[in-house]
Every structure is written in C-alpha cells, then in structure tokens.
Scaffold this active site. Structure first.
Site, PDB file in Angstrom:
ATOM      1  N   CYS A  30     -16.067  -4.606  -0.063  1.00 22.28           N
ATOM      2  CA  CYS A  30     -14.861  -5.283   0.437  1.00 22.28           C
ATOM      3  C   CYS A  30     -15.273  -6.399   1.379  1.00 22.28           C
ATOM      4  O   CYS A  30     -14.610  -7.434   1.462  1.00 22.28           O
ATOM      5  CB  CYS A  30     -13.953  -4.284   1.131  1.00 22.28           C
ATOM      6  N   GLU A  48      -6.983   0.250   3.844  1.00 28.60           N
ATOM      7  CA  GLU A  48      -8.168  -0.618   3.913  1.00 28.60           C
ATOM      8  C   GLU A  48      -8.267  -1.310   2.560  1.00 28.60           C
ATOM      9  O   GLU A  48      -8.698  -0.708   1.578  1.00 28.60           O
ATOM     10  CB  GLU A  48      -9.429   0.205   4.211  1.00 28.60           C
TER      11      GLU A  48
END
Ligand code: NAP
Length: 471
Positions: free
Chosen positions: A279, A245
């Site tokens: 993110c 990720e």
C-alpha cells in the site's frame, strides 16, 4: 502442499466446498482450504460472544511469545508458504516473516503494559475529593478482513493486538492467500490461545465477509484492502467501530539538492520491493527538472539489479504479482501512459504473472498509472519545477497514505511535513518505512485516520472504562 480448513473457534469446519490455491508463477497447487458456510459464520460469532474466560495479561503475553518462538523456528517453512501462494520472491517472504516476529514481540510487550490513568478530582472548585481511574476492557467480538499483499504480516497486525486486548476476533483472510493465515492461526492455538478467541473463515463474500461486516453484535470491523471494498464496508457496517486501511499512490519527491545515490536507492526499493504490491510502495517519483535526466539514467542502471523471475530462486529479487490478471492490468496502464507520451526506459514486457521492474519517464500528470493506484513494480517518473510544484502534485490525488522526500535542506523537509496531506511523511526514507509498533494509517481515500500499528490497534480493539472512587 497444505491441506487446511476454515476454523470456527479453533476447530476445522465440516468438509464441503474446497478452495484450491495455486502458485501465480507456475500454476502448481500450493494447497487446499475447506470453505466455511453462512452457518459457520454464525457459529464463529456465537462462539466469540459466548466466550468469558479471557486469559490474564500474563497468559496472553505468553501465548504471543510462544507463537513468536514457534514462528522463529519455522521461518523458512512460513516464507515458502507465502512464496508458493503469493508469488513473492523468497527473500521478500523471509523479510515478511521477520516483520511478523516483531509484531508478536511488540504485542506481547504491550500486553504487559497497563495504560490506565488516574485523575485527582480536587483540582477545581467544581471538583471534590475523589479519584477517577481508567481501564481498558476487551470488545466482545471483532472482525478483521485482510488483503493478499502481505498475507502474514497483515494478519498478524490484526490478530496480535486483539489478543493483547483480550478481544475474540474472527479473521477473513484474502482468498488468494489463505494458507499462511491458517497456518499462523494453528500456531496461535497450539501456543494456548483459547479456540473462541480466534476463528478464521474463508468462503463466498455473501456467506462470510458481508454477514460479518453487517452483524449487529460485531463491535469492530478492521479492514485492510482496496478503496472500493473499504467504502462499501463503511456504507454497510452500521453502528460499530471501523478501522479502514485502504489503498495509496505514494509519492517519492526528489529535490535538486537530494543525495543522488540515496534518491535512486529509495526509488528502486520503494517501487520494486514486494513486487511493488505494498500500500505504501512508491507509485509516483516526482523529480526536480534540474536532476531529472541524471536520476532517470541512474535508476535505469539500478533497476538491472532487480532480477525478476522464479520466486523460489534465491537470486530472484522480484517475483510475480498476485495473478496474471494483475500483470495484464499493469500492461494496460503502461500502454495507456505510452500512448499519452510516456517512454518505457527499461522493463515493460509481461510473462504470465511476471511483470518486471519498469521505469517510465515523461509520464503525463493525468495518466491512470499515477492518478490511481498501480499495484506492481512500476517506477513512473514525473518532472517537477520546485518544491511547491511537487507538493501540489503530491496532494492532487484522492489518496493520502504516506510519502517520502529526498533532500538535504531542512527548510524544505519541514515545509513538506507541514504541507503533505497524508498519514506519514518520511524524510530521506521510503514512504513505507515504519516499525511495527509505530502509528500507521492514511487519510482521504486511504483511510479514516484511525491508526494501526500494535499500540494504536490495541486501543481500537478495546474500550476505555472510566470509574471513580471516593478518596
Ligand atoms: P481487496 O480486493 O479490497 O480485498 C481485501 C479483502 O476484502 C479480501 O479478504 C477480500 O476477500 C475482501 N472482500 C472483498 N469483497 C468484500 C466485501 N464486499 N465485503 C467485505 N470484504 C470483502 O484488496 P486486495 O486486492 O486483496 O489488496 C490490495 C489493496 O489493499 C490495495 O489497494 C492496497 O493498497 C491495499 N492495502 C492497504 C494497506 C494499508 O495499510 N493502507 C495495506 C495493505 C494493502 P476475497 O479475497 O475473498 O475477495
């Protein structure tokens, strides 16, 4: 102040080098951590591999639920630890603790759910009278490496699904935010998690992270962090499962039919929450030229409400970024964009590790600020001609994590969902919107498309075994 130690199979490692963790806001000492050695890393792997007494589903669900209750009663303590080591505003840290409570709750629920399937085999001329069954089995040893930006929730998103799956896990949290990770591990062990099911190691990359990533008997590496480190892990991990990720530079697309108040709210929340260090933070705001000036003025006005300062102050909405070096980096990318024609409309003045919410207009499409990932409370506005122009611009970077589109037009919304090359498209929401059990993760440089979120992560932390019986 926390005095903590790396944990091998739930036990503190013997004292050697100690890491001092400081507040990014004022440099005060938040805590210390005894670091692990290469030998501790080997011992953690051996403990995981040697573990046989996997608790039952009922026991695993109880451990997760007891941990949830323990965390619930320590919400404020945990929020203050996050703020003291990460510099995030207390209100953000409290929000993160709330999300972690959800992760634990959903993981406990999923532990009790058996997703095994049954296939009758007399359904074809080639078949016969048998049944095929599937069941999930734990991995022998998983490794998780986590970043600083959600120092508790990222850890919970790795460790809780592993426990749900019955998989022993070794966690390597960020060196910038180890305290809350270690306190969380303590809660899990106090709730009954067997020692070998969780080790938490802090230490030099060459002694901890790299040996774990390359270890031939580790069966999965789940990594959340930057693209360069993620790609290095992909290159060195060898034959094992990988969940990556990585970074993002998510767009928020504001079309000319967008409800303006909602668009401004989403732009501000998406850009400034968690000091812009998500993110999935809004890192590019692509605004139709017909509403550009109105949107910009209203976002500047809204930005005044995001008070930036002492993260422990209840009135503060934006604390520091993770350290002064990161704030200086933001200063540099803003200066570069200004050099190329961008205009700072509000903000832009750094003070130590504090970088205030900053709106920039006239940002060139090739600025480093928007081509790469800027990890801070920046709101760069770029003009778009129409939806097609926005979609082309949104897809033009190497990232593909998430996105948001603000529109009243369903045709535009559907076209955006079909065309955007990323893991998530949220209509009339920030790119980061999710619940902790929904599938989450990116494509392109943002990840391999293998999702996290509690339900998907449990699948990653287990193998499906198929067996058949005469029937
Ligand atoms: P980072 O620098 O990549 O570090 C992440 C973790 O990797 C840390 O624990 C770090 O340890 C460790 N690490 C460093 N070098 C390593 C190596 N050679 N091998 C193995 N591990 C190594 O990322 P960060 O700056 O902490 O976090 C910010 C980044 O994470 C941003 O790019 C953000 O977009 C991304 N992120 C992505 C998601 C997502 O779900 N897609 C979620 C959150 C954050 P040390 O602390 O010891 O260096």
């Amino acid at each position: 102040m926390q005095s903590l130690s790396s944990l091998v199979a739930g036990q503190p490692v013997s004292a050697r080098e100690v890491l001092t963790v400081r507040s990014p806001y004022d440099g005060s000492v938040s805590g210390t951590v005894v670091l692990a050695s290469r030998a501790d890393t080997e011992a953690a792997v051996a403990a995981a591999l040697g573990f046989r007494d996997t608790p039952s589903r009922h026991q695993r669900a109880e451990i997760l639920e007891k941990t949830r209750m323990a965390l619930e009663s320590r919400r404020d303590e945990f929020a203050r630890i996050i703020t003291s080591e990460a510099g995030l505003a207390l209100r953000e840290s409290r929000y993160e603790v709330g999300r972690t409570l959800d992760v634990l709750k959903f993981a406990a629920m999923e532990t009790l759910r058996d997703d095994g399937q049954i296939f009758s085999c007399d359904i074809s001329a080639q078949g016969k009278s048998r049944k095929i069954f599937t069941t999930r089995e734990p991995l022998r040893c998983a490794v998780a490496i986590t970043p600083f930006n959600h120092p508790l929730n990222q850890v919970a998103h790795k460790v809780s699904p592993a426990i749900a799956a019955g998989t022993p896990i070794i966690l390597k949290p960020s060196e910038k935010t180890p305290l809350v990770a270690l306190r969380f591990a303590q809660l899990l062990h106090e709730a009954g998690l067997p020692g070998p099911m969780l080790s938490v190691l802090l230490g030099p990359t060459a002694e901890v992270a790299e040996p774990l990533v390359t270890h031939p008997e580790v069966e999965l590496v789940a990594f959340t962090g930057s693209v360069p480190v993620g790609k290095r892990i992909a290159a060195t991990a060898g034959y094992k499962k990988l969940v990556l990720e990585l970074g993002g530079n998510d767009p928020l697309i504001v079309l000319d039919d967008a409800p303006m108040d909602l668009a401004v709210t989403l732009a501000a929340e998406g850009s400034y929450r968690n000091s812009g260090q998500r993110c999935t933070a809004v890192k590019r705001i692509l605004v139709h030229e017909a509403v550009l000036e109105e949107f910009t003025e209203r976002l500047v006005e809204r930005t005044r409400e995001y008070v930036c300062g002492d993260p422990m102050d209840e009135a503060t909405r934006v604390g520091t970024v993770i350290d002064e070096a990161s704030a200086r980096h933001l200063e540099t990318v803003v200066a570069e964009a200004v050099q190329a024609g961008a205009r700072v409309r509000i903000g832009g003045t750094r003070q130590g590790a504090l970088y205030p919410p900053t709106v920039l207009s006239h940002v060139p499409r090739d600025s480093r600020m928007v081509v790469c990932e800027s990890f801070g409370p920046l709101a760069p506005i770029l003009a778009i001609r129409d939806l097609d122009d926005a979609l082309q611009l949104a897809n033009s970077t190497v990232y593909g994590l998430s996105s948001g589109v603000v529109t009243r037009n369903l045709d535009h919304a559907l076209k955006a969902i079909r065309t955007l090359r990323c893991g998530t498209v949220n209509i009339n929401e920030v790119p980061g919107f999710r619940v902790e059990s929904s599938p989450f993760g990116g494509i392109k440089d943002s990840g391999l498309g293998i999702k996290e979120g509690v339900i998907e992560a449990i699948k990653a932390y287990s193998y499906v075994k198929t067996f058949s019986l005469p029937w």
